[in-house]
Motif scaffolding. Sequence first.
Motif, PDB file in Angstrom:
ATOM      1  N   ASP A   7     123.567 -19.606 130.574  1.00  0.00           N
ATOM      2  CA  ASP A   7     124.121 -18.590 131.472  1.00  0.00           C
ATOM      3  C   ASP A   7     124.054 -19.050 132.928  1.00  0.00           C
ATOM      4  N   GLY A  25     119.383 -16.107 130.079  1.00  0.00           N
ATOM      5  CA  GLY A  25     118.516 -15.041 130.538  1.00  0.00           C
ATOM      6  C   GLY A  25     117.249 -15.636 131.121  1.00  0.00           C
ATOM      7  N   ALA A  26     116.084 -15.246 130.559  1.00  0.00           N
ATOM      8  CA  ALA A  26     114.803 -15.764 131.035  1.00  0.00           C
ATOM      9  C   ALA A  26     114.283 -16.901 130.168  1.00  0.00           C
ATOM     10  N   THR A 291     113.872 -16.998 137.665  1.00  0.00           N
ATOM     11  CA  THR A 291     114.527 -15.942 136.896  1.00  0.00           C
ATOM     12  C   THR A 291     114.608 -14.660 137.705  1.00  0.00           C
ATOM     13  N   ALA A 292     113.537 -14.328 138.435  1.00  0.00           N
ATOM     14  CA  ALA A 292     113.569 -13.164 139.314  1.00  0.00           C
ATOM     15  C   ALA A 292     114.623 -13.320 140.399  1.00  0.00           C
ATOM     16  N   HIS A 294     117.386 -15.122 140.113  1.00  0.00           N
ATOM     17  CA  HIS A 294     118.705 -15.005 139.485  1.00  0.00           C
ATOM     18  C   HIS A 294     119.040 -13.534 139.226  1.00  0.00           C
ATOM     19  N   ARG A 295     118.083 -12.758 138.783  1.00  0.00           N
ATOM     20  CA  ARG A 295     118.327 -11.355 138.515  1.00  0.00           C
ATOM     21  C   ARG A 295     118.703 -10.593 139.781  1.00  0.00           C
ATOM     22  N   ALA A 296     118.210 -11.067 140.928  1.00  0.00           N
ATOM     23  CA  ALA A 296     118.453 -10.384 142.192  1.00  0.00           C
ATOM     24  C   ALA A 296     119.798 -10.743 142.834  1.00  0.00           C
TER      25      ALA A 296
END
Length: 297
Positions: A7, A25-26, A291-292, A294-296
């Motif tokens: 991703d 994802g993570a 990962t944090a 990317h989520r933001a």
Amino acid sequence: MVQVAPDWIAVDWGTSRLRVWAMQGATAREQRQSEDGLTGLTPDAFEPALLRLAGDWIGPDGMDIVACGMVGARQGWHEVPYVAVPTAPPVAAAVRSPAIDTRVRLWIVPGMKQASPPDVMRGEETQIAGFLALNKGWDGVICLPGTHTKWVHVSAGEVVSFQTALTGELFALLARHSTLRHSIAETGWDEDAFAAALDQARSRPERLAAALFALRADDLLNGCPPDTARARLSGLLIGADLAASRAYWLGQQVAVIGASETAAPYVRALQLQGVPATVADGDRMTLAGLTAAHRAL
């Protein structure tokens, strides 16, 4: 090979090497690395280095690439300004950075700075963010051993202050490029010698320079084993680091983040001071922080 297309791509760009992960994802599906660290690249060479290593993961529609570390330094791909403490690790403030290849959507996590006493970090803020994401509500001091060891005071999810020591760099310079190189083994260990040198430097840090030369003299006069000298060198430098950072670790909850070979001497040194430490894997913390970020996005 990656069985399922990623991703996004996570990147940790250090001084000496480049590491990338194909992420779903993570979850990391594949990891690769090269020796294309900051010191071997000019700014225009960063993008080709990344594409050589991970270009086949990027489809025609492009991909988000979230990077931390020296990629955002002044000599890096694109300079990203530091964020001043006190603040939360700035993974939610990743900066979109230019790329020639239009498929590359590059985001760089900012480093952190401290005005007084002056100090900076790049890359460690992402590991701290990862640790805090996996340890909700944790307060205390995080030690990040390495070339430049960091002591970081964390409270209420924010980095309050931090202190850097050149412990790892000094070890490498002294063991490989000073007169001590004739007396220091590349590998091997002596736990008792480490503990004695640690106590010596922690209690008398002003004698560090003299104690360092004594390693060479002990070899010449007494045939000190080179693995013992290696452990003593480590103990002296870490002991001096502990003496200088006492205000950080004394009476605090402490976590040590890093690879096992770099974290273990610090964990042992803290144990010898009666300070138990939580140990966290550096790669896992880096990926959790990226990962944090990317989520933001």
